[in-house]
Design a protein around this motif. Structure first.
Motif, PDB file in Angstrom:
ATOM      1  N   LEU A  44     -74.721  18.159  25.301  1.00  0.00           N
ATOM      2  CA  LEU A  44     -74.069  17.037  25.974  1.00  0.00           C
ATOM      3  C   LEU A  44     -72.724  17.455  26.553  1.00  0.00           C
ATOM      4  CD1 LEU A  44     -74.765  14.169  23.392  1.00  0.00           C
ATOM      5  CD2 LEU A  44     -76.275  15.145  25.127  1.00  0.00           C
ATOM      6  N   THR A  45     -72.549  18.757  26.786  1.00  0.00           N
ATOM      7  CA  THR A  45     -71.285  19.275  27.297  1.00  0.00           C
ATOM      8  C   THR A  45     -71.030  18.783  28.717  1.00  0.00           C
ATOM      9  OG1 THR A  45     -71.641  21.261  25.964  1.00  0.00           O
ATOM     10  CG2 THR A  45     -69.934  21.365  27.674  1.00  0.00           C
ATOM     11  N   GLU A  46     -69.815  18.362  28.982  1.00  0.00           N
ATOM     12  CA  GLU A  46     -69.423  17.950  30.321  1.00  0.00           C
ATOM     13  C   GLU A  46     -68.701  19.110  31.006  1.00  0.00           C
ATOM     14  OE1 GLU A  46     -68.195  13.771  30.838  1.00  0.00           O
ATOM     15  OE2 GLU A  46     -67.950  13.789  28.668  1.00  0.00           O
ATOM     16  N   ARG A  52     -70.353  19.241  23.299  1.00  0.00           N
ATOM     17  CA  ARG A  52     -70.912  18.215  22.423  1.00  0.00           C
ATOM     18  C   ARG A  52     -72.414  18.435  22.337  1.00  0.00           C
ATOM     19  NH1 ARG A  52     -67.132  13.841  21.980  1.00  0.00           N
ATOM     20  NH2 ARG A  52     -65.552  13.880  23.632  1.00  0.00           N
ATOM     21  N   SER A  85     -67.885  10.290  17.973  1.00  0.00           N
ATOM     22  CA  SER A  85     -68.920  11.074  18.647  1.00  0.00           C
ATOM     23  C   SER A  85     -70.242  10.333  18.777  1.00  0.00           C
ATOM     24  CB  SER A  85     -69.136  12.412  17.925  1.00  0.00           C
ATOM     25  OG  SER A  85     -69.496  12.226  16.580  1.00  0.00           O
ATOM     26  N   TYR A  88     -70.229   7.989  21.644  1.00  0.00           N
ATOM     27  CA  TYR A  88     -70.205   8.801  22.862  1.00  0.00           C
ATOM     28  C   TYR A  88     -71.605   9.299  23.194  1.00  0.00           C
ATOM     29  CZ  TYR A  88     -69.484  12.745  25.973  1.00  0.00           C
ATOM     30  OH  TYR A  88     -69.578  13.618  27.029  1.00  0.00           O
ATOM     31  N   TYR A  89     -72.317   9.826  22.190  1.00  0.00           N
ATOM     32  CA  TYR A  89     -73.664  10.320  22.432  1.00  0.00           C
ATOM     33  C   TYR A  89     -74.532   9.240  23.075  1.00  0.00           C
ATOM     34  CZ  TYR A  89     -72.551  14.020  18.986  1.00  0.00           C
ATOM     35  OH  TYR A  89     -71.998  15.060  18.291  1.00  0.00           O
ATOM     36  N   THR A  91     -73.743   6.336  24.636  1.00  0.00           N
ATOM     37  CA  THR A  91     -73.358   5.867  25.971  1.00  0.00           C
ATOM     38  C   THR A  91     -73.555   6.954  27.020  1.00  0.00           C
ATOM     39  OG1 THR A  91     -71.042   6.432  25.458  1.00  0.00           O
ATOM     40  CG2 THR A  91     -71.722   4.151  25.110  1.00  0.00           C
ATOM     41  N   TYR A  92     -73.267   8.202  26.666  1.00  0.00           N
ATOM     42  CA  TYR A  92     -73.452   9.301  27.611  1.00  0.00           C
ATOM     43  C   TYR A  92     -74.924   9.456  27.976  1.00  0.00           C
ATOM     44  CZ  TYR A  92     -73.793  14.065  29.429  1.00  0.00           C
ATOM     45  OH  TYR A  92     -74.089  15.153  30.204  1.00  0.00           O
ATOM     46  N   LEU A  93     -75.783   9.459  26.968  1.00  0.00           N
ATOM     47  CA  LEU A  93     -77.207   9.640  27.225  1.00  0.00           C
ATOM     48  C   LEU A  93     -77.798   8.467  28.009  1.00  0.00           C
ATOM     49  CD1 LEU A  93     -78.265  11.129  23.776  1.00  0.00           C
ATOM     50  CD2 LEU A  93     -78.319  12.306  25.988  1.00  0.00           C
ATOM     51  N   ASN A  95     -76.183   6.627  30.123  1.00  0.00           N
ATOM     52  CA  ASN A  95     -75.674   6.739  31.492  1.00  0.00           C
ATOM     53  C   ASN A  95     -76.380   7.861  32.247  1.00  0.00           C
ATOM     54  OD1 ASN A  95     -73.576   6.041  33.566  1.00  0.00           O
ATOM     55  ND2 ASN A  95     -73.012   8.180  33.232  1.00  0.00           N
ATOM     56  N   LYS A  96     -76.676   8.969  31.559  1.00  0.00           N
ATOM     57  CA  LYS A  96     -77.296  10.121  32.220  1.00  0.00           C
ATOM     58  C   LYS A  96     -78.775   9.891  32.507  1.00  0.00           C
ATOM     59  CE  LYS A  96     -78.170  15.094  31.686  1.00  0.00           C
ATOM     60  NZ  LYS A  96     -77.958  16.288  30.838  1.00  0.00           N
TER      61      LYS A  96
END
Length: 299
Positions: A44-46, A52, A85, A88-89, A91-93, A95-96
């Motif tokens: 999950l690295t940006e 991440r 974290s 974050y995981y 919401t990031y996933l 969104n992606k």
């Protein structure tokens, strides 16, 4: 360093993704049957220099409800950093991938499980903006399976239950049940289960019990664990032979064996060193001289 129990608690979902549906009864949540599974990169690295990674990430296909992402986190202890974290995981996933995200946390003790199950909120106390609610499985809600028929009915679930109950006082009975349940199971099915349980037990005392069961009840399997056990047996055999040989040669030659010599020889676990001592036992004049590097190695 990532521990072997940590790896077993999440990697079992990679091997048996249908577990997510089989946990419905345990979690009190009706999850749809799995019809397809696709591994997803756990990175999950940006673009920022911040790495991440989740433990396991799967894209689960269902028959009627569409796909969703399953995040499996193995949690061995309380970690305040997860408060930030885990949301974050999710919401990031979301969104992606633009898919629903289910966060499943696997624990091996009641305290960590209770801590992990708390909703994680971001925002003001009176108005949380984001709430993350992990689903948690562990010794508090997975059954203690000591019935062979029950274990055979669902081996992946029984395996996960055995891993999460690694610290249960009845763990020996749980492991014996699993070893018996696997006796008539094809090696392709039993092999991964043998390894997952070994990983899940880590360095607990029960790990040796599992090794003994694998060596006796499942001796015909050729998994990495069983091969390791057989290799250890061969090494132990060489150690015992060399130690007995060194003392026997000294005794035959009429050389008095001191307590120091006997204790050092019988306490040594290096077969090569014991072999050298055994060779020296044929030429030395006192028993302690077999430890002397200056003593002749042969005649």
């Amino acid at each position: 360093m990532v521990s072997s129990p940590h790896e077993a608690m999440h990697r079992i979902f990679q091997e048996y993704p249908e577990l997510v549906s089989q946990l419905s009864g345990t979690l009190g949540l009706e999850l749809p049957p799995v019809v397809s599974v696709e591994p997803v990169t756990v990175d999950l690295t940006e673009t920022e220099p911040l790495e991440r990674r989740v433990d396991t990430l799967l894209r689960i296909g269902t028959e009627n409800d569409g796909p969703f992402l399953l995040v499996v986190e193995a949690q061995g202890k309380k970690d305040p950093g997860k408060t930030a974290s885990w949301p974050y995981y999710v919401t990031y996933l979301h969104n992606k991938h633009r898919l629903p995200v289910l966060l499943l946390v696997v624990c091996q003790d009641h305290g960590t499980a209770a801590w992990a199950a708390r909703p994680l909120t971001i925002g003001l106390p009176q108005w949380p903006t984001v709430t993350t609610r992990p689903l948690v499985v562990g010794p508090h809600n997975l059954p203690v399976i000591t019935d062979v028929a029950e274990a055979r009915k669902d081996l992946p679930l029984a395996t996960l239950a055995a891993i999460t109950h690694a610290d249960n006082p009845d763990v020996d009975a749980i492991l014996k049940t699993m070893s018996v349940a696997l006796r008539d199971t094809p090696e392709s099915v039993a092999g991964p289960i043998v390894e997952f349980i070994a990983q899940g037990l880590g360095n607990r005392p029960a790990a040796q019990q599992w090794r003994n069961l694998v060596a006796v009840d499942l001796s015909f399997y050729t998994s990495p664990l069983s091969e390791e056990i057989r290799d250890e047996g061969r090494v132990e055999g060489r150690i015992e032979t060399c130690a007995e040989g060194a003392l026997l040669i000294l005794g035959i030659r009429g050389i008095e064996i001191t307590d120091t010599t006997r204790d050092k020889v019988t306490g040594c676990d290096d077969p090569e060193l014991l072999r050298r001592w055994m060779v020296r036992a044929a030429v030395v004049t006192t028993s302690d001289q077999i430890f002397d590097d200056e003593a002749p190695a042969d005649r």
